[in-house]
Design an enzyme around this catalytic site. Structure first.
Site, mmCIF file in Angstrom:
data_model
loop_
_atom_site.group_PDB
_atom_site.id
_atom_site.type_symbol
_atom_site.label_atom_id
_atom_site.label_comp_id
_atom_site.label_asym_id
_atom_site.label_seq_id
_atom_site.Cartn_x
_atom_site.Cartn_y
_atom_site.Cartn_z
ATOM 1 C CB THR A 14 -0.942 0.000 1.223
ATOM 2 O OG1 THR A 14 -1.800 -1.141 1.145
ATOM 3 C CG2 THR A 14 -1.796 1.258 1.275
ATOM 4 C CG ASP A 85 -1.595 -6.382 -2.827
ATOM 5 O OD1 ASP A 85 -1.382 -7.075 -1.811
ATOM 6 O OD2 ASP A 85 -2.575 -5.632 -2.929
ATOM 7 C CB SER A 86 2.410 -7.658 0.831
ATOM 8 O OG SER A 86 1.232 -7.494 1.586
ATOM 9 C CB SER A 87 -2.241 -10.294 -1.288
ATOM 10 O OG SER A 87 -2.838 -9.459 -0.322
ATOM 11 C CB THR A 117 0.053 -3.856 6.044
ATOM 12 O OG1 THR A 117 -1.116 -3.790 5.218
ATOM 13 C CG2 THR A 117 0.698 -2.476 6.127
ATOM 14 C CG ASP A 118 -2.996 -7.468 3.125
ATOM 15 O OD1 ASP A 118 -3.406 -6.808 4.097
ATOM 16 O OD2 ASP A 118 -3.562 -7.466 2.018
#
Length: 370
Positions: A14, A85-87, A117-118
Site C-alpha cells: 500500500t 501487492d504483498s498478498s 502490510t497484509d
C-alpha cells in the site's frame, strides 16, 4: 558531522500505491522521484543541493536535522525487480529480500524494507529465521494509507524506521508501525482499518516512539557487542508447509487431504491447544501423519495465549501423545516461518527438528521447560 547510510528496499504494498483507471489501488514504481524527494519530512533538499548534488553521494536522500540524533543520515531507495501487492508474496520474494540485505550488508549501516502490510508478519518472521546472524538493524515498515495521499501514515513510518535503523543497534529483524517497534517473530496484523495496524500479543514492543527513540537493552535477544558485524544467511525454505485451522466441521478426510505431501503443518487449535476429544478418528489421522515424519506444531487460535508442553486439558494431552509439537507462545505466522526454515536445514534428524521447533532461536517463543 558523522554520517550513517541506510538502504531502503521498496518491494511494493500500500505504501506506494495509486488508483488506476478502475479506481482500485495498485503498486507504483519510482516512488523516490515521484513523491519522496518532494516531502520535506523525508528529504532535506537544501542540504542535498549544497553538499551532495555534485558528488558521488548524489543518489542519496537526506533526513532533515532533528533532535533525535546529531548524525547526518543518508539513505538510498532501491526497488525490487517486480513491485507487488504483498498478498502476492511467496517464499521466493522473502529469499530475494534476504539476499539483497546480504549483498549490500557491508555498504550500509542499517536496512529498511518497505513491505505490504497484509503479509508483513509472515515476511518479518521468515527474514528473522533466514538471517541467522545479523549485526545491524533491519526494520520492516509500510503504510495503511498510500504515501501519495495527504493523510498517509507512510511518512512517519518510513522516517522512524530509517532513524531507528541509523541510530539504534538492534541486531535482529523488526517491524515499525504506528508508533511501536516490534520483534519480527512476535508481530501480528490486527487491523485493516486502524493506523496502528500491528501488535505483539505475547511480547512487549521493543520500542515506543515518543519524544525520543530509545530502546531498553534488556529487550534485545543479543546483548550489546555479542553479535559480530556480519550477515549469515540461510536462503532456503521448505514450500511444503501449511496451516490448518480446527473448526467444529473438521473431518478426518480434511486432515488426510491437508497432510498429503506436506513436510510441516501448523495446527491452529482451540484455547490452550485443544481439539475435539470424542473424535478419535481425527487423532488417528494426526498420529499417522507424525509417523510419516510430518512436523505438526500446535498453535492456539487465540490472539493471546500459550500452548503448553504440559497440557491443562485431556484434549491437549492427546495431541502431545500423538507427537504434535507445542508452539508455546509463538504466533501462527512465526510457527509457519520457522517450520519452513527448520525443514530446509540439511542433515537434521526428525527428532532434532522437533527439538529445534521447541527451542527459542530468534526470540519467537518462551519455553518454560528449557
Amino acid at each position: 558531522m558523522t554520517e550513517r547510510r541506510i538502504l531502503v528496499i521498496y518491494t511494493g504494498g500500500t505504501f506506494g500505491m495509486l488508483k488506476d483507471h478502475r479506481g482500485v489501488l495498485v503498486p507504483q514504481r519510482d516512488i523516490e522521484r515521484r513523491i519522496i524527494r518532494k516531502l520535506p519530512q523525508l528529504h532535506d533538499n537544501e542540504y542535498w543541493t549544497k553538499n551532495l548534488a555534485e558528488t558521488e553521494k548524489q543518489k542519496y536522500l537526506v533526513i532533515p536535522d532533528g533532535k533525535d540524533t546529531n548524525l547526518r543520515i543518508l539513505y538510498k531507495i532501491i526497488e525490487t525487480e517486480e513491485i507487488k501487492d504483498s498478498s502476492d508474496f511467496t517464499n521466493e520474494d522473502w529469499i530475494m529480500m534476504a539476499r539483497e540485505i546480504k549483498k549490500y550488508y557491508h555498504d550500509y549501516d542499517g536496512f529498511v524494507v518497505l513491505h505490504g502490510t497484509d503479509t508483513t508478519a509472515y515476511g518479518a518472521s521468515v527474514l528473522s529465521f533466514m538471517l541467522e546472524s545479523v549485526g545491524k538493524t533491519v526494520v520492516l515498515t509500510g503504510a495503511q494509507v498510500p504515501i501519495f495521499q495527504p493523510r498517509s501514515d507512510g511518512n512517519n513510518n518510513l522516517l522512524c524506521a530509517i532513524l531507528i535503523a541509523a541510530t539504534q543497534h538492534i541486531p535482529e529483524v523488526t517491524v515499525f508501525f504506528g508508533a511501536k517497534l516490534f520483534r519480527g517473530t512476535r508481530v501480528k496484523k490486527v487491523s485493516n482499518t486502524r493506523i496502528y495496524a500491528f501488535d505483539s500479543p505475547n511480547y512487549p514492543p521493543l520500542l515506543e516512539s515518543k519524544t525520543t527513540l530509545d530502546i531498553d537493552p534488556k529487550m534485545l535477544i543479543h546483548p550489546a557487542g555479542s553479535v559480530p558485524d556480519d550477515c549469515v544467511l540461510h536462503d532456503q525454505l521448505s514450500k511444503k508447509v501449511y496451516l490448518l485451522k480446527v473448526t467444529p466441521t473438521i473431518t478426518p478426510e480434511i486432515i488426510r487431504a491437508m497432510f498429503q505431501g506436506m513436510e510441516g503443518v501448523v495446527l491452529e487449535t482451540y484455547g490452550n491447544g485443544n481439539i475435539p476429544i470424542k473424535r478419535k478418528e481425527i487423532y488417528k489421522e494426526i498420529e499417522q501423519a507424525v509417523k510419516n515424519n510430518v512436523l505438526i506444531v500446535n498453535v492456539t487460535q487465540c490472539v493471546n495465549g500459550i500452548v503448553h508442553g504440559k497440557p491443562l486439558y485431556e484434549t491437549g494431552l492427546l495431541l502431545i501423545e500423538c507427537g504434535v509439537i507445542p508452539a508455546y507462545d509463538m504466533t501462527s505466522e512465526a510457527a509457519q516461518a520457522k517450520l519452513s526454515y527448520v525443514l530446509s536445514k540439511p542433515g537434521l534428524t526428525y527428532a532434532e527438528r522437533v527439538e529445534l521447533m521447541k527451542t527459542n532461536i530468534r526470540g519467537e517463543l518462551h519455553n518454560p521447560h528449557l
